[in-house]
Write an enzyme that holds these catalytic residues in place. Structure first.
Site: not given
Ligand code: NAD
Length: 715
Positions: A124, A104
């Site tokens: 995640e 990210e």
């Protein structure tokens, strides 16, 4: 720590926070300071972000996820927005790994350069979360919705080169990613430096306009697929919701939606369980009593004795990791059969596209066969996987001992036999340990490493290093009947049988526990493993633990020739025309007859009772295993069950599930079961383990129990 240095007008900021540069508050604070310094410094024209050590960045620091630090400034979102909105170009230089928050971070940069083998992904979802720092909004803007959704929902990690044409990277390199990133950064700074260059020339991911024809139909299909595949788990569906917002909302609103989802999921039981499972696997590799700096013995060649179900699978899992293996059998015919099954398995993987022709040929090349013990002379490691019979094991270990070099590690794959007796068949018990693989050995993740009374520390270290090399999750167990996993399984199976005696039918027991989350119920598992094999194990267990007098239904099923899936009949009927196992009238009649034989009045048993009795049987025996020092810590038992026995990972494991519920509640439920038990033997089954009682009395949990001796526990 973040290191900062200037290279011809480019500030190179290096994330340095071992082991994986996780985005802990300490690292974020330094990174923020370094970024602000670079933005202020007029001699800096562009910025490169790189990682020190093993990789760029392994993601958020999950040990901080339930601490106030997780939302303390600068949060990842604040930093990423600072980067994205920077007037100076920021380029990410990736190597090793860029996972979760690490990827990210890279997505927020204006360009990305990666060493081609860098592992990238947004895993995640495996922790029960959505990517929480813009991943679901930025990734689709760069690579499109289909690829982004697949990567995010599956949490897949893959090498950068496999995403070469995806739009994720501006440049892939086999050389230094930092050097390449500095070049890219200079070029971007050069473009901005031309007169009248607009600030908008920098490619800000959040400013890209994502396009998707038929968004509504696309997401409706994705949501339906994910709902059925992940059996109602919240995170995968939330991933779809978030990615959908990238198509339907302005960027900043999408980010806010993603943040809300992340925060909500961080409060779920699923996140707690998955996080526990993740941390427990890492902790399991920490072996108590191993001297610091102990060196594993080198392992290049392995001899596997016995080319049956387990020997073949073990050979494949070793060859898959590039180890040379020789399979040893007593007769040519058995060897040929074993090698043929290995060949068929490789061919099937090739047909399904799981292996390339080159990989399949390479693996088969590494596996040789031999009748006779000659290859044992050259082996660094010998793994025995012959029949489960102490006398056969004695003969085999005596032969190994006669020819193996000094220092060769000798392992047995026994499921239930006494490792110390097996070690005693050799003149070198210090070199012997258990390597308990699970079937099919080339697929199942778990490796129980059994430490004998005499096992040398470097032999244990060798096993742990081997497990890592072949991609297994290892847990160390002491010696007892069945070690951690199979020992705890026996009371669970005992209760499954008692439920039949008292009124349940096999499919009801299986369905109840499967709905709760177990991959397969006890009777489906027995059919898969072979009911005839189970009979041998039960006989051995009952000889040593008469209190576990298993239901007569188990023997009745074997007596009917119902050996399981392999014979087309077991607890269920199997036929090619019907999908899956079908309940059997014949078995149900035998179950009812057994209740009659015992003089029990059958009653309706609620699913809740089935689940509790099975789970608490695991937990109570787990407490004994822990109290006896067979397992080093409660979380090791959880790893054995989640990695090897189909226990739902999102529930963390049996001991974690018990802790969540509270040990006082567990004790109370066991007391109720004892009071309602149809006979004294069953009532005494519910006698709580001493450790369970003591922890419950003190208001403690299994998770806080750190030693096998209560004296050394923290109070
Ligand atoms: P199997 O019957 O499929 O294979 C055993 C093989 O050993 C046979 O091919 C046999 O010919 C060979 N063998 C017997 N004596 C030998 C000797 N003296 N020298 C060389 N080869 C010999 O059995 P399996 O299921 O592979 O089990 C092997 C071991 O693994 C057992 O100890 C078992 O308890 C353990 N185990 C089995 C499983 C499982 O699910 N099958 C799981 C974990 C552990």
């Amino acid at each position: 720590m973040s290191d900062y240095h200037l290279n011809e007008g480019v500030a190179v900021i290096t994330l340095d926070h071992p082991p994986v540069n996780a985005l802990a508050l300490a690292l974020r604070t330094r990174l923020g300071a370094a970024l602000h310094a670079a933005l202020r410094d007029v001699s800096v024209r562009a910025i490169v972000l790189a990682g020190a050590g093993r990789g760029f960045c392994g993601g958020g620091d999950i040990t901080e996820f339930d601490l106030p630090a997780v939302c303390q400034e600068p949060t990842p979102a604040t930093l990423f927005s600072l980067i994205e909105n920077s007037p100076k170009p920021v380029v990410a230089a990736l190597h090793g790994m860029a996972l979760g928050g690490g990827l990210e971070l890279a997505l927020a940069c204006h360009a990305r350069v990666a060493e081609a083998r860098t592992q990238v992904g947004l895993p995640e979802v495996h922790l029960g979360l959505v990517p929480g720092a813009g991943g679901t909004q930025r990734l689709p803007r760069l690579v499109g919705f289909e690829l982004a959704l697949n990567l995010i929902v599956q949490g897949r990690t893959q090498p950068a080169q496999s995403l070469r044409d995806s739009g994720l990277f501006d440049r892939l390199t086999d050389g230094s990613p930092v050097e390449a990133a500095v070049e890219v950064a200079m070029a971007l700074a050069g473009e901005l430096a031309v007169p009248n260059a607009a600030d908008g020339m920098l490619r800000r991911t959040g400013a890209l306009t994502p396009r998707l024809a038929n968004a509504q139909a696309f997401f409706a299909f994705a949501r339906a697929t994910v709902q059925s595949r992940f059996r109602g788990l919240p995170a995968p569906v939330a991933c779809v919701d978030c990615v959908e917002k990238a198509a339907t909302l302005p960027f900043h609103e999408g980010l806010a939606f993603e943040h809300d989802c992340f925060t909500r999921l961080r409060g779920t039981a699923e996140f707690a369980g998955l996080r526990h499972a993740f941390l427990a696997e890492r902790r399991a590799a920490d072996i108590r009593g191993l001297p610091d700096g102990i060196k594993p013995r080198p392992v290049k060649t392995v001899a596997v004795i016995g080319a049956g179900t387990m020997g073949g699978g073990i050979a494949m899992s070793l060859a898959n990791a590039g180890l040379a293996v020789t399979l040893i059998e007593r007769e040519q015919e058995a060897l040929d059969r074993g090698l043929a099954i290995i060949r068929q398995t490789c061919e099937s993987a090739l047909r399904k596209g799981r292996l390339t022709a080159e990989e399949a040929a390479g693996r088969l090349d590494l596996i040789k066969g031999c009748v006779g013990y000659d290859p044992v002379r050259q082996a660094d490691l010998v793994i025995e996987a012959v029949f489960e019979d102490l006398e056969v094991k004695r003969q085999v270990f005596e032969q190994i001992d006669a020819v193996a070099r000094a220092g060769t590690v000798l392992a047995t794959n026994t499921s239930m036999l006494d490792l110390d007796r097996i070690a005693g068949f050799t003149r070198r018990p210090q070199d012997v340990l258990g390597l308990h693989f699970f079937s099919p050995a080339h697929v199942m993740k778990l490796l129980e490493v059994v430490r004998g009374a005499a096992t040398a520390p470097d032999v244990l270290a060798t096993a742990i290093a081997l497990a890592r090399r072949i991609g297994k999750t290892s847990v160390v167990s002491g010696v007892c009947e069945g070690f951690i996993g199979n020992r705890i399984l026996q009371p669970y199976l005992y209760q499954a049988g008692r439920l039949l005696d008292e009124g349940a039918l096999p499919h009801q027991v299986d369905q109840a526990i499967e709905r709760w989350g177990m991959a397969m119920g006890p009777f489906r598992v027995s059919d898969l493993a072979g009911n005839d094999l189970g009979a041998g194990i039960r006989a051995q267990v009952m000889a040593n633990r008469p209190e576990l007098a298993f239901s007569g239904s188990f023997d009745a099923v074997v007596a009917m020739g119902r050996f399981g899936q392999k014979s087309g009949r077991g607890w269920y009927d199997y036929s090619a025309s019907q999908r899956g196992p079908q309940p059997s009238m014949e078995v149900n009649a035998a179950v009812v007859a057994e209740s009659g034989r015992l003089g029990l009045r059958r009653r309706t048993i609620a699913d809740e009772e089935i689940i509790d009795r099975l789970l608490l049987a695991l937990v109570n025996e787990g407490a004994k295993v822990l109290g006896d020092g067979i397992a080093q810590r409660a979380s090791d038992i959880d790893v054995v069950y989640t990695a090897g026995y189909g226990f739902p990972r999102w529930r963390g494991g049996p001991m974690f599930a018990a802790d969540r519920r509270g040990l006082a509640d567990i004790l109370g439920t066991m007391r109720r079961f004892a009071e309602a038990a149809p006979d004294p033997q069953d009532a005494s089954f519910w006698q709580p383990a001493p450790l369970l009682r003591r922890l419950a009395d003190r208001g403690r949990s299994f998770g806080t129990f750190v030693d096998s001796h209560l004296e050394s526990e923290p109070s």
